[in-house]
Design a protein around this motif. Structure first.
Motif, PDB file in Angstrom:
ATOM      1  N   GLU A 111       1.647  -1.099   0.422  1.00  0.00           N
ATOM      2  CA  GLU A 111      -0.022   0.498   0.277  1.00  0.00           C
ATOM      3  C   GLU A 111       0.883   1.325  -0.234  1.00  0.00           C
ATOM      4  O   GLU A 111       1.511   1.209   0.903  1.00  0.00           O
ATOM      5  CB  GLU A 111      -1.266   0.420   1.730  1.00  0.00           C
ATOM      6  CG  GLU A 111      -2.236   1.200   1.603  1.00  0.00           C
ATOM      7  CD  GLU A 111      -2.558   0.872   2.373  1.00  0.00           C
ATOM      8  OE1 GLU A 111      -2.923   0.192   3.478  1.00  0.00           O
ATOM      9  OE2 GLU A 111      -3.168   2.509   3.129  1.00  0.00           O
ATOM     10  N   PHE A 112       0.713   1.940  -0.973  1.00  0.00           N
ATOM     11  CA  PHE A 112       1.664   2.879  -1.352  1.00  0.00           C
ATOM     12  C   PHE A 112       1.223   4.257  -1.334  1.00  0.00           C
ATOM     13  O   PHE A 112       0.092   4.385  -2.213  1.00  0.00           O
ATOM     14  CB  PHE A 112       2.942   3.109  -2.052  1.00  0.00           C
ATOM     15  CG  PHE A 112       2.642   2.338  -3.162  1.00  0.00           C
ATOM     16  CD1 PHE A 112       2.100   1.549  -3.050  1.00  0.00           C
ATOM     17  CD2 PHE A 112       2.525   3.126  -4.653  1.00  0.00           C
ATOM     18  CE1 PHE A 112       2.058   0.588  -4.872  1.00  0.00           C
ATOM     19  CE2 PHE A 112       1.984   2.703  -5.262  1.00  0.00           C
ATOM     20  CZ  PHE A 112       2.503   1.482  -5.711  1.00  0.00           C
ATOM     21  N   ILE A 113       1.953   6.052  -1.475  1.00  0.00           N
ATOM     22  CA  ILE A 113       0.768   7.021  -2.173  1.00  0.00           C
ATOM     23  C   ILE A 113       1.955   7.128  -3.634  1.00  0.00           C
ATOM     24  O   ILE A 113       2.764   7.504  -3.704  1.00  0.00           O
ATOM     25  CB  ILE A 113       0.653   8.041  -0.827  1.00  0.00           C
ATOM     26  CG1 ILE A 113       0.469   7.845  -0.018  1.00  0.00           C
ATOM     27  CG2 ILE A 113       0.736   9.193  -1.717  1.00  0.00           C
ATOM     28  CD1 ILE A 113      -0.286   8.230   0.987  1.00  0.00           C
ATOM     29  N   MET A 114       0.714   7.196  -4.460  1.00  0.00           N
ATOM     30  CA  MET A 114       1.434   7.954  -5.321  1.00  0.00           C
ATOM     31  C   MET A 114       0.846   9.000  -6.255  1.00  0.00           C
ATOM     32  O   MET A 114      -0.393   8.796  -5.413  1.00  0.00           O
ATOM     33  CB  MET A 114       0.773   6.742  -6.910  1.00  0.00           C
ATOM     34  CG  MET A 114       1.593   6.654  -7.965  1.00  0.00           C
ATOM     35  SD  MET A 114       0.840   5.704  -9.112  1.00  0.00           S
ATOM     36  CE  MET A 114       1.762   4.377  -9.092  1.00  0.00           C
ATOM     37  N   LYS A 115       0.904   9.842  -6.392  1.00  0.00           N
ATOM     38  CA  LYS A 115       0.781  10.924  -7.723  1.00  0.00           C
ATOM     39  C   LYS A 115       0.774   9.908  -8.921  1.00  0.00           C
ATOM     40  O   LYS A 115       1.649   9.910  -9.524  1.00  0.00           O
ATOM     41  CB  LYS A 115       1.277  12.097  -7.547  1.00  0.00           C
ATOM     42  CG  LYS A 115       1.355  13.105  -8.495  1.00  0.00           C
ATOM     43  CD  LYS A 115       0.737  13.166  -9.833  1.00  0.00           C
ATOM     44  CE  LYS A 115       1.913  13.127 -10.674  1.00  0.00           C
ATOM     45  NZ  LYS A 115       2.019  12.845 -11.596  1.00  0.00           N
ATOM     46  N   ASP A 116      -0.773  10.244  -9.510  1.00  0.00           N
ATOM     47  CA  ASP A 116      -0.319   9.559 -10.821  1.00  0.00           C
ATOM     48  C   ASP A 116      -1.316  11.032 -11.712  1.00  0.00           C
ATOM     49  O   ASP A 116      -2.347  11.753 -11.837  1.00  0.00           O
ATOM     50  CB  ASP A 116      -1.280   8.387 -10.718  1.00  0.00           C
ATOM     51  CG  ASP A 116      -3.081   8.119  -9.929  1.00  0.00           C
ATOM     52  OD1 ASP A 116      -3.107   8.743  -9.123  1.00  0.00           O
ATOM     53  OD2 ASP A 116      -3.535   7.931 -10.710  1.00  0.00           O
ATOM     54  N   ALA A 117      -1.163  11.342 -12.528  1.00  0.00           N
ATOM     55  CA  ALA A 117      -1.297  12.358 -13.544  1.00  0.00           C
ATOM     56  C   ALA A 117      -1.737  12.155 -14.832  1.00  0.00           C
ATOM     57  O   ALA A 117      -1.117  10.636 -15.194  1.00  0.00           O
ATOM     58  CB  ALA A 117      -0.558  13.137 -13.689  1.00  0.00           C
ATOM     59  N   TYR A 118      -3.092  11.992 -15.718  1.00  0.00           N
ATOM     60  CA  TYR A 118      -3.431  11.772 -16.941  1.00  0.00           C
ATOM     61  C   TYR A 118      -3.980  13.056 -17.873  1.00  0.00           C
ATOM     62  O   TYR A 118      -4.348  13.677 -17.503  1.00  0.00           O
ATOM     63  CB  TYR A 118      -4.545  10.658 -16.624  1.00  0.00           C
ATOM     64  CG  TYR A 118      -4.752   9.790 -15.529  1.00  0.00           C
ATOM     65  CD1 TYR A 118      -4.436  10.103 -14.598  1.00  0.00           C
ATOM     66  CD2 TYR A 118      -3.824   8.834 -16.427  1.00  0.00           C
ATOM     67  CE1 TYR A 118      -4.621   9.329 -13.564  1.00  0.00           C
ATOM     68  CE2 TYR A 118      -3.490   7.355 -15.115  1.00  0.00           C
ATOM     69  CZ  TYR A 118      -3.873   8.205 -13.704  1.00  0.00           C
ATOM     70  OH  TYR A 118      -3.725   6.746 -12.812  1.00  0.00           O
TER      71      TYR A 118
END
Ligand code: 9G3
Length: 569
Positions: free
Chosen positions: A154-161
């Motif tokens: 379980e981890f924190i990601m910044k995901d952009a599209y």
């Protein structure tokens, strides 16, 4: 913040199951605690650093013109069935059924969700380009979580599209994200490289990985020692040119090599160089047998096989498959007299071999004086091998060196992979319906905190870069029973906060040694110590990075602090 009631449980000893420095220090400095294998809680100190990284990311995303959204972690299976990925992933995708027995996944990434959002509410080219991002928890059931939050489940990601109307638009969105990533990792004071990671030809522009240089990194970077070329070793093209020796071609001869099973045994016993050896490796490429040939001093790059055949699955043949397709057991296979069902491909270096050695497809037997094209033919001579240190850099400048890296960011040009399968279309200026052109961009935020510690520590503990530090200043009173020290400490504490600094005030009733050891471990940029000279209005200041310590009068304090911070990144 007063430390007396602050949850920052420091540990003296190194936890035995923590193998790498960042994992050890995050546990010892009281930043994280493990809840389950690959599952962590962030304690206040760790969370403050995490929030600092998040806010650097958020600031750069906003400056790049991206809009922040927040998508759910719970994703309905239907979306993954629409994109065709529900079946594509195995146990790594954490699935569950709700109380009505409907199927869901805990999101490992959000292409399906974001494409659905945009499909339903964006119809016209006038609304594009648009880049949306979130900073959110991701779930991936790693088979072997390790190294603390560097590889957790379980981890924190910044995901952009990004969504564009054409390829030129995507290139622009991609470049904006690429530059924003450069700013993020520079502000985190990381020594990183953006490496080419795509499958295509040299210098392909379809995807880059942002790698933090570190000996514990799981990825290997091939980089030029003179230019800024850098690529994931898995895809780095080889542009070596091999000159053919002009020795005369000798007669092909089979000879017995009992018990010579390994390359080394063979080359040693025959006193030949590995460059004369034609190594044959059998692969199963989408169920078809392929014999790959590389020189004895090289290794077959299966990723290059996969891209050559545009295959879904490339696996090493098992012992049984080798017996079935080569009529011989592994260790003696070669390209001469191969059944037609087996396709033979060779690395370019093989074409320049003269009077080489190869397996004879017979137990304990080899051929010598083997010459390609005379004694065997191949479907193609292609770039099939892993690049090695000392090879020419694919951009023609300098030679290749290797370094290990931790992947903290990854940017992709997706094209219409999801917009087509999920129907995210727009009406163009001629009223024609077109699929949106997408890109996706990830940063491992929790992983970045650990990567910062990997690159910023000494033997006493963490040495935080100022933009990521949980607090700016560690304020320590040696003896709070001494009223001069107590009064000065309280005065400075409120004054420094008023000046806008984040201050961790160690007001615990602990021995000075404990306070100093903890301060070095926690690693805040500046430590101010109030001691015996409090009644003279003199305090001690320590620059954690340089470890230099000096005394200043109270009225010099704020200028000293800003001078030190100005020297730090
Ligand atoms: C899954 C599981 C694991 C995964 C994926 C899907 C990696 C998956 C690739 C990406 C691509 C980009 C947006 C941010 C940047 C990276 N591991 N990837 O798609 F179901 Cl279990 O995530 N996504």
């Amino acid at each position: 913040m007063r430390q007396n009631h602050f949850l920052s449980p420091t540990l003296r000893d190194v936890p035995s199951d923590a193998e790498v420095t960042s994992h050890q220090l995050m546990l010892r400095a009281g930043l994280i605690r493990q809840t389950a294998s690959g599952v962590y809680s962030f304690l206040p100190l760790g969370l403050r650093a995490l929030k600092k990284v998040e806010n650097i990311v958020r600031d750069e995303m906003d400056q790049a013109g991206a809009q922040e959204v927040l998508m759910p972690a719970i994703q309905p299976a239907e979306l993954w069935q629409e994109s065709g990925r529900w079946q594509a992933y195995g146990p790594e995708l954490m699935r569950f059924n709700d109380r009505h027995n409907r199927e869901f996944a805990l999101g490992p990434t959000h292409e399906e969700v974001i494409t659905t959002l945009v499909r339903d509410d964006v119809k016209s080219y006038k609304k594009l380009p648009m880049t949306l991002y979130q900073i959110q928890t991701k779930f991936r059931d790693e088979r072997r979580p390790r190294f603390g939050v560097l590889r957790s489940r379980e981890f924190i990601m910044k995901d952009a599209y990004s969504f564009d109307t054409n390829q030129a638009g995507l290139d622009e969105s991609y470049d904006k994200m690429y530059d924003a990533y450069t700013n993020v990792f520079t502000r985190c004071d990381l020594d990183f490289r953006a490496v080419v990671a795509d499958s295509g030809a040299m210098g392909g522009k379809d995807t880059h990985e942002f790698m933090v240089l570190s000996s514990i990194g799981e990825d290997t970077i091939a980089y030029s020692d003179t230019s800024n070329y850098a690529a994931n070793v898995e895809i780095a093209p080889v542009i070596a040119n091999y000159e053919k020796s002009n020795e005369e071609l000798l007669e092909l001869e089979k000879f017995s090599t009992p018990e010579l099973k390994t390359i080394d045994e063979l080359t040693e016993s025959l006193a030949i160089s590995k460059e004369k050896l034609i190594k044959a490796v059998l692969f199963i490429v989408d169920e078809k047998p392929v014999l790959a040939l590389v020189r004895g001093d090289h290794d077959v790059n299966d990723v290059k096989i996969k891209h050559y055949y545009e295959a879904k699955v490339v696996e090493l043949a098992s012992r049984e498959q080798t017996l079935e397709f080569m009529n011989c057991e592994p260790g003696f296979i070669g390209p001469i007299k191969v059944t037609p069902v087996v396709e033979v491909i060779a690395d370019k270096a093989i074409e320049a071999v003269v009077n080489g050695i190869c397996g004879a497809n017979e137990k304990d037997m080899h051929f010598k004086n083997v010459n390609p094209n005379r004694d065997f033919s191949v479907k193609a001579f292609i770039d099939l091998r892993f690049i090695i240190e000392g090879d020419l850099s694919p951009d023609g400048q300098g030679t290749i060196r290797f370094a290990e890296g931790i992947e903290v960011g990854h940017v992709f040009k997706l094209g219409t992979r999801y917009s087509e399968s999920m129907g995210a279309q727009f009406l163009d200026e001629n009223g024609k319906t077109q699929p949106m052109i997408m890109g996706c961009y990830g940063i491992g935020v929790t992983r970045t905190v650990a990567a910062v510690i990997e690159q910023h520590h000494d033997d006493k503990g963490i040495v935080w870069p100022k933009e990521v530090a949980p607090f700016d200043i560690h304020l320590i009173a040696v003896n709070l029973k001494d009223s001069d020290q107590k009064d000065l400490a309280e005065t400075l504490y409120s004054q420094l906060k008023k000046n806008g600094y984040d201050v961790l005030f160690d007001d615990r009733n602990e021995r000075p040694g404990v306070k100093f050891t903890d301060a070095d471990l926690i690693g805040l940029p500046i430590r101010i110590t109030i001691g015996k000279k409090a009644n003279e209005g003199i305090v001690e200041v320590k620059n954690r990075k340089t470890t230099e310590v000096f005394e200043v009068t109270i009225d010099q304090l704020t200028s000293t602090i800003s001078d030190i911070l100005a020297t730090l990144k």
